[in-house]
Write an enzyme that holds these catalytic residues in place. Structure first.
Site, short mmCIF file in Angstrom:
data_model
loop_
_atom_site.label_atom_id
_atom_site.label_comp_id
_atom_site.label_asym_id
_atom_site.label_seq_id
_atom_site.Cartn_x
_atom_site.Cartn_y
_atom_site.Cartn_z
N TYR A 172 0.85 -1.19 0.00
CA TYR A 172 0.00 0.00 0.00
C TYR A 172 0.88 1.24 0.00
CZ TYR A 172 -3.82 3.13 1.38
OH TYR A 172 -4.73 4.15 1.44
N TYR A 182 -3.31 5.24 8.72
CA TYR A 182 -2.75 3.91 8.49
C TYR A 182 -1.61 3.73 9.49
CZ TYR A 182 -1.55 -0.17 5.56
OH TYR A 182 -1.32 -1.44 5.07
N ALA A 224 -10.28 -6.67 6.28
CA ALA A 224 -9.12 -6.06 6.95
C ALA A 224 -9.19 -4.54 6.86
CB ALA A 224 -7.83 -6.58 6.34
P1 NAD Z 1 -8.49 -9.47 3.75
O1 NAD Z 1 -9.15 -9.33 5.07
O2 NAD Z 1 -9.26 -10.11 2.65
O3 NAD Z 1 -7.10 -10.23 3.84
C1 NAD Z 1 -6.25 -10.25 4.94
C2 NAD Z 1 -6.12 -11.70 5.35
O4 NAD Z 1 -5.01 -11.87 6.22
C3 NAD Z 1 -7.35 -12.22 6.10
O5 NAD Z 1 -7.87 -13.34 5.41
C4 NAD Z 1 -6.77 -12.65 7.45
O6 NAD Z 1 -7.42 -13.79 7.96
C5 NAD Z 1 -5.33 -12.95 7.07
N1 NAD Z 1 -4.38 -12.97 8.18
C6 NAD Z 1 -4.18 -12.06 9.16
N2 NAD Z 1 -3.20 -12.46 9.99
C7 NAD Z 1 -2.76 -13.67 9.53
C8 NAD Z 1 -1.77 -14.59 9.96
N3 NAD Z 1 -1.03 -14.37 11.05
N4 NAD Z 1 -1.58 -15.73 9.25
C9 NAD Z 1 -2.33 -15.98 8.15
N5 NAD Z 1 -3.28 -15.14 7.69
C10 NAD Z 1 -3.50 -14.00 8.38
O7 NAD Z 1 -8.08 -7.97 3.36
P2 NAD Z 1 -7.29 -7.36 2.11
O8 NAD Z 1 -7.47 -5.88 2.27
O9 NAD Z 1 -7.69 -7.99 0.83
O10 NAD Z 1 -5.76 -7.69 2.43
C11 NAD Z 1 -4.92 -8.44 1.60
C12 NAD Z 1 -3.63 -7.69 1.36
O11 NAD Z 1 -3.90 -6.53 0.58
C13 NAD Z 1 -2.94 -7.19 2.63
O12 NAD Z 1 -1.55 -7.32 2.51
C14 NAD Z 1 -3.32 -5.71 2.64
O13 NAD Z 1 -2.42 -4.92 3.38
C15 NAD Z 1 -3.24 -5.43 1.15
N6 NAD Z 1 -3.85 -4.17 0.71
C16 NAD Z 1 -5.17 -3.90 0.96
C17 NAD Z 1 -5.73 -2.69 0.55
C18 NAD Z 1 -7.19 -2.38 0.82
O14 NAD Z 1 -7.60 -1.23 0.67
N7 NAD Z 1 -8.00 -3.35 1.17
C19 NAD Z 1 -4.94 -1.76 -0.16
C20 NAD Z 1 -3.60 -2.07 -0.42
C21 NAD Z 1 -3.06 -3.27 0.02
#
Ligand code: NAD
Length: 286
Positions: A172, A182, A224
């Site tokens: 991000y 954040y 998340a």
């Molecule tokens: P999401 O909730 O779908 O995914 C996060 C996942 O991480 C969840 O399924 C959770 O169960 C899992 N998780 C947390 N701790 C864990 C652990 N110790 N072991 C195994 N799994 C674990 O949400 P998302 O937003 O799709 O996140 C996925 C990635 O995308 C992350 O790296 C997030 O930082 C990144 N991201 C998200 C956004 C956004 O706006 N949603 C923007 C940029 C980057």
């Protein structure tokens, strides 16, 4: 033979991990998932009861098949690293072999090799706190779950990966520019993840002939992201200020991941690829 992908960090059908799984499945890949242990039960129950069937539909009308779901907690590398209270916890005691090393061993036993490794997970217990208010514990926990977890996955899965394989993580823009809200060291964790992407691209490229890239994704209303508390504001900000004034779909990130994992991207490694409607290129809001 089709490619085989292991996607860590899928526990529902709203996040980037699910969308990446779908794009890879649509391109013909076999899908294995790593699901956080505390979320495993509800995810598997929902899958079995058909709760995700609508979102399993692929462009050709067929349903994405998930070959196997592995319990995973990416903050623990080996069984020796698991504290007693976690071992005794009811939700953890109900599953086994969920440390990173054990999951890699199980995948090796079940399938032999993989071609694609996706890290789509992050966790920062103090994400809602400003960095200045973040505890040492919160900061280190954010880096452990969100950055070191990728190093660990790569370390244990790289030996299973076929040459020419690819790995992808999600980052991000808060790693490089100030995004108030954040917090909890999550901005630092993403900066580490991006730097590690370069170093690991070199090391894994030389040692295993695999590629390491990260996608800097725009805002998505995932589980998340909702926990951070500012996601609607970020989506509105992007709609107003990005070069492309449309809401970003998870599928657009999934498709970019499928490209990066494919031979079409065979010379791309060590890169941060922005999939954010171009917002990163703006200097000021207009
Ligand atoms: P999401 O909730 O779908 O995914 C996060 C996942 O991480 C969840 O399924 C959770 O169960 C899992 N998780 C947390 N701790 C864990 C652990 N110790 N072991 C195994 N799994 C674990 O949400 P998302 O937003 O799709 O996140 C996925 C990635 O995308 C992350 O790296 C997030 O930082 C990144 N991201 C998200 C956004 C956004 O706006 N949603 C923007 C940029 C980057």
């Amino acid at each position: 033979r089709g490619k085989r992908a292991f996607i860590a960090g899928v526990a529902d059908d709203n996040g980037y991990g699910w969308a990446i799984a779908k794009s890879l499945a649509a391109a013909g890949a076999e899908i294995l998932l790593g699901t956080w242990v505390p979320a495993l039960n509800i995810f598997e129950t929902s899958l079995r009861r058909g709760k995700f069937d609508e979102s399993r539909v692929l462009p050709d009308g067929s349903l994405m098949e998930i070959k196997k779901v592995y319990p995973l907690d990416a903050v623990y590398d080996t069984p020796e690293d698991v504290p007693e209270d976690v071992k005794a916890n009811k939700r953890y005691a109900g599953s086994s072999n969920w440390t990173v090393k054990e999951v890699a061993e199980s995948v090796k036993q079940d399938f032999g090799t993989i071609d694609i490794l996706v890290h789509s997970l992050a966790n920062g217990p103090e994400v809602t706190k400003p960095l200045l208010e973040t505890s040492r514990y919160g900061y280190l926990a954010a880096v452990s779950a969100s950055s070191y977890s990728f190093i660990s996955l790569l370390k244990y899965f790289a030996p299973l990966m076929n040459p020419g394989g690819a790995t992808i993580s999600l980052t991000y823009i808060a790693s490089e520019s100030i995004i108030p809200g954040y917090g909890g060291g999550m901005s630092s964790a993403k900066a580490a993840l991006e730097s590690d992407t370069r170093v690991l691209a070199f090391e894994a490229g030389r040692k295993h002939r695999i590629r390491v890239n990260t996608i800097s994704a725009g805002p998505l209303r995932s589980r998340a992201a909702k926990a951070i508390g500012f996601i609607d504001m970020m989506i509105d900000y992007s709609l107003e200020n990005a070069p492309l004034q449309k809401e970003l779909s998870a599928e657009e990130v999934g498709n970019a991941a499928a490209f990066l994992a494919s031979p079409l991207a065979s010379a791309i490694t060590g890169a941060v690829v922005y999939v954010d409607n171009g917002l990163n290129a703006m200097g000021v809001g207009v």
